[in-house]
Design a protein around this motif. Structure first.
Motif, short mmCIF file in Angstrom:
data_model
loop_
_atom_site.label_atom_id
_atom_site.label_comp_id
_atom_site.label_asym_id
_atom_site.label_seq_id
_atom_site.Cartn_x
_atom_site.Cartn_y
_atom_site.Cartn_z
N SER A 110 -1.83 4.01 1.86
CA SER A 110 -2.00 3.50 3.21
C SER A 110 -3.39 3.86 3.73
O SER A 110 -3.93 4.91 3.40
CB SER A 110 -0.92 4.09 4.12
OG SER A 110 0.36 3.65 3.69
N ASN B 289 5.17 -3.25 4.89
CA ASN B 289 4.64 -1.93 5.18
C ASN B 289 5.57 -1.11 6.06
O ASN B 289 6.25 -1.63 6.94
CB ASN B 289 3.28 -2.05 5.88
CG ASN B 289 2.61 -0.70 6.00
OD1 ASN B 289 2.38 -0.04 4.99
ND2 ASN B 289 2.34 -0.26 7.22
N THR C 260 -2.23 -2.60 3.38
CA THR C 260 -1.34 -3.76 3.29
C THR C 260 -2.13 -5.03 3.53
O THR C 260 -2.02 -6.01 2.77
CB THR C 260 -0.23 -3.65 4.36
OG1 THR C 260 0.42 -2.39 4.21
CG2 THR C 260 0.79 -4.76 4.22
N ASP D 53 0.82 -1.22 0.00
CA ASP D 53 0.00 0.00 0.00
C ASP D 53 0.85 1.26 0.00
O ASP D 53 0.33 2.36 -0.15
CB ASP D 53 -1.03 0.00 1.14
CG ASP D 53 -0.44 0.29 2.51
OD1 ASP D 53 0.79 0.46 2.64
OD2 ASP D 53 -1.23 0.34 3.48
N ASP D 54 2.15 1.14 0.18
CA ASP D 54 3.02 2.32 0.24
C ASP D 54 3.44 2.79 -1.16
O ASP D 54 4.11 3.82 -1.29
CB ASP D 54 4.27 2.02 1.06
CG ASP D 54 3.94 1.74 2.52
OD1 ASP D 54 2.98 2.34 3.03
OD2 ASP D 54 4.63 0.90 3.13
MN MN Z 1 1.40 1.74 4.30
#
Ligand code: MN
Length: 260
Positions: free
Chosen positions: A39, A91, A105, A8-9
């Motif tokens: 995020s 993450n 994540t 997710d980053d």
């Molecule tokens: Mn993240």
């Protein structure tokens, strides 16, 4: 074996690069990850605008969407095959306790799990990428072990999918004691919202930080990681409060038939 990696980053984050480098020797690995930081996007899907996929010079594919978008489109046509494992991370920061509800994540891994594929979400317990090489090695250790438990592509049976949430302490290799299975702890409510004034005099709001741990008792992910273990929490996807079904039955009955 084939592994799909997301996060997710964003596809340029050091955590996903380290994870890819650590796993590429274990299986055929492909990366499909968000273009930008996503995020706290949980399981969000993009339904009202088109998604585009581009390939970075390092071979990673990136998408102008959420973590769940990435895994969803990978599994429904982009890859053209069914991976044996979906891995998300690593993450930048913990995803313990209530974080798992919000975490992109976890959302990326959960999307794989919802498609019936075993999946793991990896996070480091502190932000900043300290000892990222150690975290990547711990992740690879666990993936190597779990890949050996999965049926190969020609097996008649599909694996029974599972979803693991793994949090790795930011420590030098010698200071990580190993893995420990743990339940999710709980957090206190988030910190206060932060109000600021923009250059046009309008008030803008920033969501505050996550709250500190409220339940970090022995047996929780908070406790295990504080003790120097990488925590492994098996997750399930069923929000039903089974113990309270009977409690709410009279309420439903008291509402009557709906006739005036
Ligand atoms: Mn993240």
């Amino acid at each position: 074996m084939k592994i799909l990696i997301s996060n997710d980053d964003g596809y340029q984050a050091p955590g996903i690069v380290a994870l890819y480098e650590a796993l590429k020797g274990l299986a055929d690995v492909e990366v499909v990850a968000p273009e930008h930081n996503n995020s706290a996007k949980s399981n969000a899907l993009t339904l009202h605008s088109p998604l585009y996929v581009h390939r970075a010079p390092n071979g990673f594919r990136y998408v102008n969407g959420t973590p769940a978008d990435c895994v969803h489109i990978a599994l429904t046509g982009l890859l053209g095959y069914r991976p044996d494992l979906v891995v998300s991370g690593i993450n930048n920061g913990a995803n313990m306790g209530d974080d798992t509800i919000y975490s992109g994540t976890v959302g990326a891994a959960m999307e794989g799990y919802l498609f019936g594929i075993p999946a793991i979400a990896f996070s480091q317990t502190e932000r900043g990428w300290a000892h990222l090489d150690v975290a990547a090695q711990k992740a690879a250790e666990l993936v190597r072990h779990l890949l050996a438990t999965l049926p190969d592509a020609h097996a008649a049976r599909q694996p029974v999918p599972w979803l693991l949430n793994v949090n790795i302490p930011c420590r030098p290799a010698g200071d990580i004691k190993g893995f420990k299975v743990a339940r999710l702890g709980r957090r206190h409510a988030a910190e206060q919202v932060i109000a600021q004034t923009n250059p046009r005099g309008e008030t803008m709001y920033w969501i505050g930080s996550a709250g500190p741990a409220k339940d970090d008792a022995e047996g929780t992910d908070f406790h295990a990681t504080a003790q120097g273990f990488a925590s492994i929490t098996p997750l399930q996807v069923d929000l039903t409060d089974h113990e309270r079904l009977a409690y709410w039955a009279p309420t439903a009955a008291a509402m009557g038939s709906g006739a005036p």
